[in-house]
Write an enzyme that holds these catalytic residues in place. Structure first.
Site, PDB file in Angstrom:
ATOM      1  N   LYS A   2       1.101   4.181  -2.802  1.00  0.00           N
ATOM      2  CA  LYS A   2       0.932   5.482  -2.844  1.00  0.00           C
ATOM      3  C   LYS A   2       2.123   6.393  -3.070  1.00  0.00           C
ATOM      4  O   LYS A   2       1.914   7.446  -3.454  1.00  0.00           O
ATOM      5  CB  LYS A   2       0.471   5.985  -1.318  1.00  0.00           C
ATOM      6  CG  LYS A   2      -0.795   5.195  -1.074  1.00  0.00           C
ATOM      7  CD  LYS A   2      -2.215   5.724  -2.033  1.00  0.00           C
ATOM      8  CE  LYS A   2      -3.400   5.309  -1.748  1.00  0.00           C
ATOM      9  NZ  LYS A   2      -4.384   5.710  -2.657  1.00  0.00           N
ATOM     10  N   TYR A  27       0.888  -1.173  -0.041  1.00  0.00           N
ATOM     11  CA  TYR A  27       0.095  -0.087  -0.099  1.00  0.00           C
ATOM     12  C   TYR A  27       0.893   1.224   0.007  1.00  0.00           C
ATOM     13  O   TYR A  27       0.570   2.184  -0.757  1.00  0.00           O
ATOM     14  CB  TYR A  27      -0.961  -0.011   1.222  1.00  0.00           C
ATOM     15  CG  TYR A  27      -1.721   1.273   1.488  1.00  0.00           C
ATOM     16  CD1 TYR A  27      -2.873   1.297   0.572  1.00  0.00           C
ATOM     17  CD2 TYR A  27      -1.398   2.125   2.414  1.00  0.00           C
ATOM     18  CE1 TYR A  27      -3.637   2.602   0.629  1.00  0.00           C
ATOM     19  CE2 TYR A  27      -2.491   3.400   2.201  1.00  0.00           C
ATOM     20  CZ  TYR A  27      -3.457   3.316   1.443  1.00  0.00           C
ATOM     21  OH  TYR A  27      -4.203   4.651   1.588  1.00  0.00           O
ATOM     22  N   GLY A  28       1.834   1.345   0.928  1.00  0.00           N
ATOM     23  CA  GLY A  28       2.629   2.520   0.863  1.00  0.00           C
ATOM     24  C   GLY A  28       3.478   2.721  -0.615  1.00  0.00           C
ATOM     25  O   GLY A  28       3.403   3.886  -1.121  1.00  0.00           O
ATOM     26  N   ALA A  29       3.958   1.675  -1.035  1.00  0.00           N
ATOM     27  CA  ALA A  29       4.820   1.883  -2.296  1.00  0.00           C
ATOM     28  C   ALA A  29       3.560   2.293  -3.308  1.00  0.00           C
ATOM     29  O   ALA A  29       4.149   2.934  -4.055  1.00  0.00           O
ATOM     30  CB  ALA A  29       5.417   0.442  -2.668  1.00  0.00           C
TER      31      ALA A  29
END
Length: 265
Positions: free
Chosen positions: A160, A156-158
């Site tokens: 975004k 998810y962080g990657a």
């Protein structure tokens, strides 16, 4: 004579949460709309409400953005209905949580399709309309999770981080045009996101409201700020700290925060 194309604001993820909020705000500002999400019944309900409240024309295009062909079909449907995009809000998205080694590969593929592939291709397909519009708007809903690597929310962080970077590059490439470009990065927000993800590990820090995110977005758009706005002073300070701190320290802090959020659920 060629039929005139009607300008619209296209909103993905419009069936609930931030997507629904953006649809309501753009309707209140006088835009006709195209609502996109999987749940057709919710889209039809919202379309009827926006038409009744604001007198706007609202089209509905049900679409499953896990399908890589969906952006092309959406663009073709817009053209077939003689609609031209003056606003694009890429808001659809979901997250997976937990150690990467335990994640379901099929679910990861869906996450990347919705969070990365769909907004990237839809933006590329509709960008000519946005540039030709009298004051086009490209809005990407990213996240503070993209400001630094995020253990236990790795994919998810990657995703975004990709969206924020892509938006900033588009902003720079089109400076001097009439188009406004913005990536908005909220922290955890009170929507159905947590329920859909099945994890409380996303609740790192204060959980904000939908109106806080919308207010920050439109303040930045109206002031022509960009390319990125982070919602909330605490989140802004945290994002600055993540850029200045050593990477290993940032990783340890991030892992501790997501694990604590999971235990506190």
């Amino acid at each position: 004579m060629q039929e005139a194309r009607r300008p619209v604001a296209v909103v993905t993820g419009a069936s609930s949460g931030l997507g629904r909020g953006y649809a309501e705000r753009f309707a209140a500002r006088g835009h006709d709309l195209v609502l996109i999400a999987r749940r057709a019944d919710r889209l039809e309900e919202l379309a009827a409400a926006l038409h009744a409240q604001h007198g706007r024309e609202v089209d509905v295009i049900p679409a499953d953005l896990t399908d890589p062909a969906a952006p092309g079909r959406i663009a073709a449907e817009l053209a077939e209905r003689s609609l031209t995009t003056e606003v694009l809000v890429n808001c659809a998205g979901f997250g997976t949580a937990g150690a990467f080694a335990g994640e379901d590969p099929a679910r990861i593929a869906q996450e990347i399709a919705v969070d990365v592939t769909a907004p990237t291709l839809l933006t590329r397909l509709l960008l000519p309309d946005l540039l030709a519009a009298d004051g086009g708007i490209l809005l990407m809903v990213s996240s503070t999770a993209g400001h630094q690597p995020t253990p236990n929310l790795a994919v998810y962080g990657a995703c975004k981080a990709f969206l924020t970077s892509l938006t900033a590059s588009i902003w720079e490439e089109n400076r001097g045009s009439r188009m406004r470009v913005l990536a908005v990065c909220p922290g955890p927000t009170a929507t159905e996101f947590f329920e859909a993800s099945g994890s409380e590990q996303f609740k790192v820090g204060r959980v904000g409201t939908i109106d806080e995110v919308l207010d920050a977005t439109f303040a930045a758009l109206d002031a022509r700020r960009g390319p990125v706005v982070t919602v909330g002073w605490g989140n802004r300070i945290q994002s600055i700290g993540a850029k200045l701190a050593p990477r290993r320290l940032t990783l340890r802090v991030g892992r501790t925060a997501t694990e604590r959020a999971g235990r506190n659920a």
